[in-house]
Write an enzyme that holds these catalytic residues in place. Sequence first.
Site, short mmCIF file in Angstrom:
data_model
loop_
_atom_site.label_atom_id
_atom_site.label_comp_id
_atom_site.label_asym_id
_atom_site.label_seq_id
_atom_site.Cartn_x
_atom_site.Cartn_y
_atom_site.Cartn_z
N CYS A 49 0.85 -1.19 0.00
CA CYS A 49 0.00 0.00 0.00
C CYS A 49 0.89 1.24 0.00
CB CYS A 49 -0.89 0.01 1.24
SG CYS A 49 -2.28 -1.15 1.16
N HIS A 87 -1.10 -7.66 -6.90
CA HIS A 87 0.24 -7.48 -7.44
C HIS A 87 0.66 -8.72 -8.22
CE1 HIS A 87 1.23 -10.05 -4.01
NE2 HIS A 87 2.44 -10.22 -4.53
N GLN A 100 4.52 -10.37 -10.34
CA GLN A 100 5.98 -10.36 -10.27
C GLN A 100 6.57 -10.48 -11.67
OE1 GLN A 100 7.82 -12.52 -6.84
NE2 GLN A 100 5.77 -13.38 -6.58
#
Length: 366
Positions: free
Chosen positions: A78, A174, A176
Site C-alpha cells: 500500500c 500485485h 511479479q
Amino acid sequence: MGSPTVKKTSTRLADGRELIYYDAGDDTVRDAVDRRPLDPTVTTSEVRRDPLLGDSVAIASHRQGRIYHPPANECPLCPSSGGRLSEIPDSSYDVVVFENRFPSLAGDSGRCEVVCFTSDHDASFADLTERQAGLVLEAWTDRTAELSHLPSVQQVFCFENRGAEIGVTLGHPHGQIYGYPFTTPRTALMLRSLAAHKATGGANLFDEVVARELADGSRVVLSSDHWVAFVPYAAHWPYEVHLYPRRRVPDLLGLDEDARTEFPQVYLELLRRFDRIFDGPDGGKEGAGEPPTPYIAAWHQAPFGPLEEFEGVNRDDFALHLELFTIRRTSGKLKFLAGSESGMNVFINDVPPETAAQRLREVASS
C-alpha cells in the site's frame, strides 16, 4: 481505448533497490523519498543445476524471513501514509514496479521485481478499468525490454499469483517479473517441440495449434479481432485458458498498437469470467463464503539468450501467449498435485477441456 500515455519515474528505495512509477499522464510528479532506516539488501541466491533432469533450482535461504500474511494496515504494498511507511514512498500510485526485497534470483543469478497493479488494497486485477489494465501492459512491456539488456538475464517472465490457495503471502493486488539467467524448462520443452515439428517439414507448431482450436471451436472461449482464447486440447488444470494474439510475435515488445489497445478488454473479460465459474444457477455462490477464484496468469515469451541447442528455431518462431489457470476444480475443492503429477509430472485432469470451455462461455458478461 488507445494505449495510455505513460510517464515513467525511476527512484531508489532506502536500501538501494530500484523503484519505478508508471503514471497515466505527463503531469504527475513523483519526488517522495523512502524514509525507512533500511540496511542494504543482502541476498544469498544461488542457481544449481540438476545433472540428471537438466533443470535449475534457485537456492534462496534469505526468503525464509520474508513478510507473511500481514494485516491490511501493515501491507508493504500500500502507499505510505502518515507515519506508516511502506515499500512505496508516495501517498498514491497508478502502477509501480520495484526490486523484490526477498528475491529468488539476484545479482549474477538474475533479477526479481514486484508489480503493484493499483494502490487499492481491496481490489483485484479484474476490478481495474481498461485504462489501468493498459498501463499494466505498458509496464510489463517496458520491464521486459529493460531486463532483456541485463547480462544476467536470458528470459523474462511476467506473472500474477492470486489467492492464498496458490501460496500468495500478500493480499494486495500485485504480480511479479522474474529475469532468469537461463531458458526455463517449460520454455525449453516448447522450443524442442517446435524444432522437432519443423524438422519433419511441418509449419510453425504454435500457428498450427491455434488454427486447429479455431477450426474445432469446441474449446474456444473468446475470440476478437486481435486475440483468441481457448482451453487447450490437453489442458493440465481444471480451468485453463491460453490467450494468443492472432498475429504471432515472440514477446510483449512485438505487439502492435491494435493488439495493445484491445488487450485490456479481452483480458479483463477472461478474469471476470474466472470469478464467475463457480457461481450457482441462481447467481449466488455455490460455496457460501468461498473466496474469489485463485489463479495463476503467466506470460510466455521467447528467451533473449542463445537458442543454438534448438536447431533450426529462432526467436521469431516462438509465439507470445498468456496461460491463465485455477487450481480449484469445483466449489470448495482444490486440485492438489498428487503422486502422478508431483512424482512423474503426468497430470490427471478431472474436468474435460470441452466442459471447461463451455462453462467459461456460459459466464460471459452480458
